[in-house]
Write a protein that holds these residues in place. Structure first.
Motif, PDB file in Angstrom:
ATOM      1  N   TYR A   1      41.635  41.437  18.382  1.00 23.23           N
ATOM      2  CA  TYR A   1      41.309  40.980  19.569  1.00 23.23           C
ATOM      3  C   TYR A   1      39.751  41.491  19.407  1.00 23.23           C
ATOM      4  CZ  TYR A   1      45.527  40.364  21.656  1.00 23.23           C
ATOM      5  OH  TYR A   1      47.012  40.506  21.862  1.00 23.23           O
ATOM      6  N   ALA A   2      38.696  40.576  19.228  1.00 20.17           N
ATOM      7  CA  ALA A   2      36.845  41.348  19.205  1.00 20.17           C
ATOM      8  C   ALA A   2      36.994  41.669  20.465  1.00 20.17           C
ATOM      9  CB  ALA A   2      37.001  39.454  18.939  1.00 20.17           C
ATOM     10  N   PRO A   3      35.989  42.991  20.826  1.00 25.45           N
ATOM     11  CA  PRO A   3      35.859  43.607  21.269  1.00 25.45           C
ATOM     12  C   PRO A   3      34.715  43.071  22.419  1.00 25.45           C
ATOM     13  CG  PRO A   3      35.268  45.152  19.971  1.00 25.45           C
ATOM     14  CD  PRO A   3      36.937  43.644  19.118  1.00 25.45           C
ATOM     15  N   GLU A   4      34.643  42.504  21.242  1.00 27.51           N
ATOM     16  CA  GLU A   4      32.593  42.300  22.145  1.00 27.51           C
ATOM     17  C   GLU A   4      33.029  40.428  22.847  1.00 27.51           C
ATOM     18  OE1 GLU A   4      32.081  43.118  18.183  1.00 27.51           O
ATOM     19  OE2 GLU A   4      33.438  42.333  19.031  1.00 27.51           O
ATOM     20  N   ALA A   5      34.395  39.939  22.952  1.00 24.46           N
ATOM     21  CA  ALA A   5      34.217  38.924  23.629  1.00 24.46           C
ATOM     22  C   ALA A   5      35.225  38.569  24.964  1.00 24.46           C
ATOM     23  CB  ALA A   5      36.020  37.709  22.969  1.00 24.46           C
ATOM     24  N   VAL A   6      36.202  40.212  24.843  1.00 29.41           N
ATOM     25  CA  VAL A   6      36.147  40.800  26.289  1.00 29.41           C
ATOM     26  C   VAL A   6      35.635  41.596  27.065  1.00 29.41           C
ATOM     27  CG1 VAL A   6      38.257  42.401  27.020  1.00 29.41           C
ATOM     28  CG2 VAL A   6      38.574  42.033  24.438  1.00 29.41           C
ATOM     29  N   GLY A   7      34.585  42.402  26.484  1.00 29.86           N
ATOM     30  CA  GLY A   7      33.576  42.441  27.193  1.00 29.86           C
ATOM     31  C   GLY A   7      32.592  41.915  27.585  1.00 29.86           C
ATOM     32  N   MET A   8      32.394  40.482  27.331  1.00 28.66           N
ATOM     33  CA  MET A   8      31.513  39.559  27.430  1.00 28.66           C
ATOM     34  C   MET A   8      32.373  38.804  28.749  1.00 28.66           C
ATOM     35  SD  MET A   8      28.603  38.969  25.978  1.00 28.66           S
ATOM     36  CE  MET A   8      28.202  37.495  26.732  1.00 28.66           C
ATOM     37  N   ILE A   9      33.443  38.810  28.686  1.00 26.63           N
ATOM     38  CA  ILE A   9      34.139  38.277  30.140  1.00 26.63           C
ATOM     39  C   ILE A   9      34.397  39.297  30.851  1.00 26.63           C
ATOM     40  CG2 ILE A   9      36.988  38.198  31.056  1.00 26.63           C
ATOM     41  CD1 ILE A   9      37.438  37.258  28.164  1.00 26.63           C
ATOM     42  N   GLY A  10      34.182  40.832  31.149  1.00 23.25           N
ATOM     43  CA  GLY A  10      33.991  41.572  31.793  1.00 23.25           C
ATOM     44  C   GLY A  10      32.636  41.743  32.151  1.00 23.25           C
ATOM     45  N   LEU A  11      31.349  41.499  31.847  1.00 14.46           N
ATOM     46  CA  LEU A  11      30.527  40.809  31.757  1.00 14.46           C
ATOM     47  C   LEU A  11      30.204  39.598  33.038  1.00 14.46           C
ATOM     48  CD1 LEU A  11      28.178  42.695  28.700  1.00 14.46           C
ATOM     49  CD2 LEU A  11      28.573  43.689  31.351  1.00 14.46           C
ATOM     50  N   LEU A  12      30.401  38.947  32.580  1.00 17.45           N
ATOM     51  CA  LEU A  12      30.815  37.677  33.310  1.00 17.45           C
ATOM     52  C   LEU A  12      31.066  38.024  34.261  1.00 17.45           C
ATOM     53  CD1 LEU A  12      29.941  34.723  33.214  1.00 17.45           C
ATOM     54  CD2 LEU A  12      31.616  34.245  31.967  1.00 17.45           C
ATOM     55  N   SER A  13      32.891  38.341  34.767  1.00 12.65           N
ATOM     56  CA  SER A  13      33.040  38.817  35.667  1.00 12.65           C
ATOM     57  C   SER A  13      32.460  39.277  36.878  1.00 12.65           C
ATOM     58  CB  SER A  13      34.406  39.925  35.777  1.00 12.65           C
ATOM     59  OG  SER A  13      35.434  38.745  34.363  1.00 12.65           O
ATOM     60  N   LEU A  14      31.609  40.113  36.415  1.00 12.56           N
ATOM     61  CA  LEU A  14      30.918  41.787  37.024  1.00 12.56           C
ATOM     62  C   LEU A  14      29.063  40.567  37.854  1.00 12.56           C
ATOM     63  CD1 LEU A  14      28.959  44.121  38.276  1.00 12.56           C
ATOM     64  CD2 LEU A  14      28.362  44.912  35.970  1.00 12.56           C
ATOM     65  N   LEU A  15      29.416  39.523  37.048  1.00 12.89           N
ATOM     66  CA  LEU A  15      28.322  38.497  37.196  1.00 12.89           C
ATOM     67  C   LEU A  15      28.749  37.675  38.796  1.00 12.89           C
ATOM     68  CD1 LEU A  15      25.363  37.127  37.541  1.00 12.89           C
ATOM     69  CD2 LEU A  15      26.361  35.474  34.911  1.00 12.89           C
ATOM     70  N   VAL A  16      29.469  37.058  38.606  1.00  8.37           N
ATOM     71  CA  VAL A  16      30.714  36.324  39.407  1.00  8.37           C
ATOM     72  C   VAL A  16      30.797  37.351  40.780  1.00  8.37           C
ATOM     73  CG1 VAL A  16      32.577  34.837  39.586  1.00  8.37           C
ATOM     74  CG2 VAL A  16      31.416  35.090  38.298  1.00  8.37           C
ATOM     75  N   VAL A  17      31.199  38.187  40.585  1.00 13.64           N
ATOM     76  CA  VAL A  17      30.883  39.285  41.490  1.00 13.64           C
ATOM     77  C   VAL A  17      29.854  39.823  42.866  1.00 13.64           C
ATOM     78  CG1 VAL A  17      31.124  41.965  42.840  1.00 13.64           C
ATOM     79  CG2 VAL A  17      33.082  40.578  40.811  1.00 13.64           C
ATOM     80  N   VAL A  18      28.677  39.845  41.665  1.00 10.35           N
ATOM     81  CA  VAL A  18      27.204  39.738  42.233  1.00 10.35           C
ATOM     82  C   VAL A  18      27.138  38.216  42.718  1.00 10.35           C
ATOM     83  CG1 VAL A  18      25.157  40.164  42.271  1.00 10.35           C
ATOM     84  CG2 VAL A  18      26.746  41.564  41.146  1.00 10.35           C
ATOM     85  N   MET A  19      27.512  37.234  42.869  1.00  9.91           N
ATOM     86  CA  MET A  19      26.995  35.890  43.250  1.00  9.91           C
ATOM     87  C   MET A  19      28.014  35.764  44.284  1.00  9.91           C
ATOM     88  SD  MET A  19      26.688  34.111  39.601  1.00  9.91           S
ATOM     89  CE  MET A  19      26.574  32.381  40.303  1.00  9.91           C
ATOM     90  N   GLN A  20      29.439  35.851  43.616  1.00  7.96           N
ATOM     91  CA  GLN A  20      30.499  35.910  45.479  1.00  7.96           C
ATOM     92  C   GLN A  20      29.702  36.847  46.304  1.00  7.96           C
ATOM     93  OE1 GLN A  20      33.807  36.300  43.582  1.00  7.96           O
ATOM     94  NE2 GLN A  20      34.103  33.891  43.134  1.00  7.96           N
ATOM     95  N   ILE A  21      29.074  37.810  46.407  1.00  5.57           N
ATOM     96  CA  ILE A  21      28.510  38.499  47.760  1.00  5.57           C
ATOM     97  C   ILE A  21      27.691  38.933  48.636  1.00  5.57           C
ATOM     98  CG2 ILE A  21      27.942  41.231  47.604  1.00  5.57           C
ATOM     99  CD1 ILE A  21      30.066  42.337  45.955  1.00  5.57           C
ATOM    100  N   VAL A  22      26.371  37.936  47.205  1.00  4.90           N
ATOM    101  CA  VAL A  22      25.081  37.315  47.749  1.00  4.90           C
ATOM    102  C   VAL A  22      25.173  36.355  48.148  1.00  4.90           C
ATOM    103  CG1 VAL A  22      22.084  37.673  46.788  1.00  4.90           C
ATOM    104  CG2 VAL A  22      23.640  39.494  45.612  1.00  4.90           C
ATOM    105  N   TRP A  23      26.187  35.401  47.459  1.00  3.97           N
ATOM    106  CA  TRP A  23      25.759  33.833  47.934  1.00  3.97           C
ATOM    107  C   TRP A  23      27.403  33.524  48.408  1.00  3.97           C
ATOM    108  CZ3 TRP A  23      23.044  33.964  43.133  1.00  3.97           C
ATOM    109  CH2 TRP A  23      21.971  34.714  42.833  1.00  3.97           C
ATOM    110  N   PRO A  24      27.434  34.436  49.602  1.00  2.00           N
ATOM    111  CA  PRO A  24      29.472  34.069  49.956  1.00  2.00           C
ATOM    112  C   PRO A  24      29.484  32.280  49.943  1.00  2.00           C
ATOM    113  CG  PRO A  24      28.585  35.206  51.595  1.00  2.00           C
ATOM    114  CD  PRO A  24      26.917  35.260  50.223  1.00  2.00           C
ATOM    115  N   GLY A  25      28.777  31.443  50.948  1.00  2.00           N
ATOM    116  CA  GLY A  25      28.297  30.845  51.440  1.00  2.00           C
ATOM    117  C   GLY A  25      28.916  29.583  50.522  1.00  2.00           C
TER     118      GLY A  25
END
Length: 204
Positions: A27-51
């Motif tokens: 298991y590559a920690p970089e890959a898992v970490g990137m999923i975490g960061l991408l998830s953070l980006l998605v959360v921000v996008m869904q909060i800022v642009w819910p519509g």
């Protein structure tokens, strides 16, 4: 069965037991970490642009389902590539042991998610918490082949997934933070645990 066949079978069993209890480094920690960061980006996008990104529970759930499925595929591919590069004779049995845990969990998550999204869109609020709990289940089940501290992210995934499940059920709907927040923390925590090369698996 001849003595030779029995000996070969016993050797195979020993190799399987060693693979199940030896630190799996595919298991590559970089890959898992990137999923975490991408998830953070998605959360921000869904909060800022819910519509646009969180217009309904169905849209929130399918967004997270696709992200988690893609992340699981990326982690699996990285693990397979890493194993093919290894010259260690234990690498393939260890990969097989890891995949025996991951693939059934992925199949269950995909089947439940697909059925709910297709036939019961009114209860899609159940999915992010369920998926988070499945991540925790796999992390707990992998305890013997991962660093001991994996128990903490595993516990987080199970508990936060359960809390999110009950909160979503209580409100009858999802919010971006409710769906994605636990996933962000869980992936970043797992990445941190498996990135520490000095950590020794249970029994090691």
């Amino acid at each position: 069965m001849s003595d030779v066949q029995q000996a070969i079978a016993q050797i195979a069993d020993i190799r399987a037991q060693l693979a199940a209890s030896t630190r799996f480094r595919g298991y590559a920690p970089e890959a898992v970490g990137m999923i975490g960061l991408l998830s953070l980006l998605v959360v921000v996008m869904q909060i800022v642009w819910p519509g646009r990104f969180a217009a309904s529970d169905w849209q929130i759930a399918i967004t997270w389902g696709l992200l988690l499925a893609g992340g699981c595929a990326a982690i699996a591919i990285e693990a397979i590539v890493h194993t093919l590069r290894e010259n260690d004779g234990m690498a393939s049995p260890m990969l097989f042991s890891a995949m025996r845990l991951v693939l059934p969990a992925f199949a269950v998550s995909a089947a439940v998610g697909g059925a709910v999204l297709t036939y019961a869109p009114q209860v899609t609020w159940i999915l992010p918490g369920f998926w988070q709990m499945m991540i925790g289940f796999v992390a707990f089940a992998s305890y013997s082949s991962l660093p001991r501290n994996i128990i903490w992210p595993a516990a987080w995934c199970l508990l936060s997934g359960a809390v999110g499940l009950f909160l979503a059920g209580h409100h009858g709907s999802l919010t971006p933070l409710m769906a994605g927040g636990p996933i962000v923390v869980g992936h970043l925590a797992i990445a941190w645990v498996i990135s520490d090369k000095e950590r020794i698996p249970h029994g090691g």
